[in-house]
Scaffold this active site. Structure first.
Site, PDB file in Angstrom:
ATOM      1  N   LYS A 203       0.823  -1.222   0.000  1.00 57.46           N
ATOM      2  CA  LYS A 203       0.000   0.000   0.000  1.00 57.46           C
ATOM      3  C   LYS A 203       0.853   1.267   0.000  1.00 57.46           C
ATOM      4  O   LYS A 203       2.020   1.265   0.398  1.00 57.46           O
ATOM      5  CB  LYS A 203      -0.931  -0.021   1.207  1.00 57.46           C
ATOM      6  CG  LYS A 203      -1.978  -1.140   1.074  1.00 57.46           C
ATOM      7  CD  LYS A 203      -3.382  -0.645   1.127  1.00 57.46           C
ATOM      8  CE  LYS A 203      -4.335  -1.687   0.583  1.00 57.46           C
ATOM      9  NZ  LYS A 203      -5.350  -2.103   1.547  1.00 57.46           N
ATOM     10  N   ARG A 237      -3.614 -10.105   4.710  1.00 55.35           N
ATOM     11  CA  ARG A 237      -3.905 -10.229   3.270  1.00 55.35           C
ATOM     12  C   ARG A 237      -2.684  -9.710   2.522  1.00 55.35           C
ATOM     13  O   ARG A 237      -2.374  -8.525   2.590  1.00 55.35           O
ATOM     14  CB  ARG A 237      -5.155  -9.387   2.971  1.00 55.35           C
ATOM     15  CG  ARG A 237      -5.607  -9.396   1.533  1.00 55.35           C
ATOM     16  CD  ARG A 237      -6.812  -8.461   1.369  1.00 55.35           C
ATOM     17  NE  ARG A 237      -7.308  -8.490   0.005  1.00 55.35           N
ATOM     18  CZ  ARG A 237      -6.812  -7.771  -0.992  1.00 55.35           C
ATOM     19  NH1 ARG A 237      -5.796  -6.955  -0.779  1.00 55.35           N
ATOM     20  NH2 ARG A 237      -7.329  -7.856  -2.199  1.00 55.35           N
TER      21      ARG A 237
HETATM   22  N1  HH2 Z   1      -7.317  -3.829  -0.011  1.00 55.86           N
HETATM   23  C1  HH2 Z   1      -7.548  -3.954  -1.327  1.00 55.86           C
HETATM   24  C2  HH2 Z   1      -8.581  -4.768  -1.788  1.00 55.86           C
HETATM   25  N2  HH2 Z   1      -9.336  -5.484  -0.939  1.00 55.86           N
HETATM   26  N3  HH2 Z   1      -9.857  -6.137   1.252  1.00 55.86           N
HETATM   27  C3  HH2 Z   1      -9.642  -6.048   2.568  1.00 55.86           C
HETATM   28  N4  HH2 Z   1     -10.374  -6.776   3.425  1.00 55.86           N
HETATM   29  N5  HH2 Z   1      -8.674  -5.234   3.077  1.00 55.86           N
HETATM   30  C4  HH2 Z   1      -7.880  -4.479   2.274  1.00 55.86           C
HETATM   31  O1  HH2 Z   1      -7.017  -3.728   2.798  1.00 55.86           O
HETATM   32  C5  HH2 Z   1      -8.078  -4.552   0.864  1.00 55.86           C
HETATM   33  C6  HH2 Z   1      -9.107  -5.408   0.387  1.00 55.86           C
HETATM   34  C7  HH2 Z   1      -6.700  -3.192  -2.280  1.00 55.86           C
HETATM   35  O2  HH2 Z   1      -5.599  -3.960  -2.656  1.00 55.86           O
HETATM   36  P1  HH2 Z   1      -5.496  -4.826  -4.002  1.00 55.86           P
HETATM   37  O3  HH2 Z   1      -6.485  -5.919  -4.041  1.00 55.86           O
HETATM   38  O4  HH2 Z   1      -4.087  -5.265  -4.148  1.00 55.86           O
HETATM   39  O5  HH2 Z   1      -5.760  -3.763  -5.157  1.00 55.86           O
HETATM   40  P2  HH2 Z   1      -7.039  -3.388  -6.035  1.00 55.86           P
HETATM   41  O6  HH2 Z   1      -8.158  -2.979  -5.146  1.00 55.86           O
HETATM   42  O7  HH2 Z   1      -6.525  -2.261  -6.891  1.00 55.86           O
HETATM   43  O8  HH2 Z   1      -7.420  -4.612  -6.830  1.00 55.86           O
END
Ligand code: HH2
Length: 258
Positions: A203, A237
């Site tokens: 992040k 995660r």
């Molecule tokens: N962060 C992201 C997506 N889903 N779910 C939970 N529970 N907590 C989080 O911090 C969280 C999440 C964002 O990260 P990422 O999936 O890598 O990116 P994107 O939303 O751009 O697909």
């Protein structure tokens, strides 16, 4: 929890997994590296991201979910749409991970009926604009109160506390200072008597602290996740499962049961 993004635009790995087979191979590789559960997402929720239609989101998720369920791998589906939740549960998902904490009409009931686990995350605003001007009186108190209300709503609908995890939502409508306060005081979520999940991997807060680009935040992520574990988190995660597994081997040897 290993992250499998089947999106063209996710912030750290968007567009990398272009075919269902590439996503399945990546997921099985994360499983090999020691992920207990894989979180499949078909809609990016990064700052500035645009929403995706439910059908398109489900078409991205379905083949990957089906292959992983067939391989007996526990799967979480990262979605805020009730129709996608419903389809995912029918296809064998073990958990729904919702950045909107089941606030969409019908979502709580679908998860309650489906008998699956759920992660309730806090987000201020909507992805497209959430980082423009995040504002709180006291971020820790407000996030805790919000999640407490969502846990109560779930429990009233028949979702037992043993099926619920809460997540403060690092980077979702939060400045660096808000994120640091939430991590520093993560243990205030323990009063909700449910599991705590954190998503810190890659992040931007880690970029602000280290000056490193997205693909070089692995060490900072491990450090942040260990700080979260020390304050009561039980699910992390992550995109980089092998690194986290090694850190957990050390952590468990010192902090685990003897
Ligand atoms: N962060 C992201 C997506 N889903 N779910 C939970 N529970 N907590 C989080 O911090 C969280 C999440 C964002 O990260 P990422 O999936 O890598 O990116 P994107 O939303 O751009 O697909």
């Amino acid at each position: 929890m290993g992250v499998v993004n089947v999106t063209p635009d996710s912030f750290s790995d968007g567009g990398r997994l272009r075919t269902p087979q590439a996503a399945i191979d990546h997921a099985l590789n994360l499983r090999e590296q020691g992920a207990d559960i894989l979180d499949i997402g078909g809609e990016s929720t990064r700052p500035g991201a645009s929403p995706v239609e439910p059908d398109a989101e489900w078409r991205r998720i379905a083949p990957v979910l089906e292959a992983l369920v067939a391989a007996d791998v526990p799967v979480s589906v990262d979605t805020r749409k009730p129709s996608v939740m419903q389809a995912a549960i029918a296809a064998g998902a073990a958990m729904i991970n919702d950045v909107e904490a089941l606030r969409a009409p019908g979502a709580v009931e679908i998860v309650a009926r489906g008998g699956v686990a759920v992660c309730l995350m806090h987000m201020q605003g909507q992805p497209r604009t959430m980082q423009e001007q995040p504002a709180y009186g006291d971020v820790v108190t407000e996030v805790t109160a919000f999640l407490s209300g969502r846990v109560d709503a779930c429990e009233q609908a028949g979702i037992g506390r043993d099926r619920i995890a809460v997540d403060p939502g690092f980077g979702f409508g939060k400045t660096l200072e808000h994120n640091l306060a939430l991590l520093r005081h993560l243990d205030s979520l323990l009063q909700l008597r449910v599991a705590i999940l954190v998503g810190l991997s890659r992040k931007s807060m880690l970029g602000s602290l280290t000056g490193r680009p997205i693909d070089q935040r692995e060490y900072a992520g491990v450090a942040a996740n260990l700080l979260a574990l020390a304050r009561g988190a039980s699910i992390v995660r992550v995109h980089d499962v092998a690194a986290m597994r090694d850190a957990l081997s050390v952590w468990n040897a010192v902090e685990g049961e003897h």
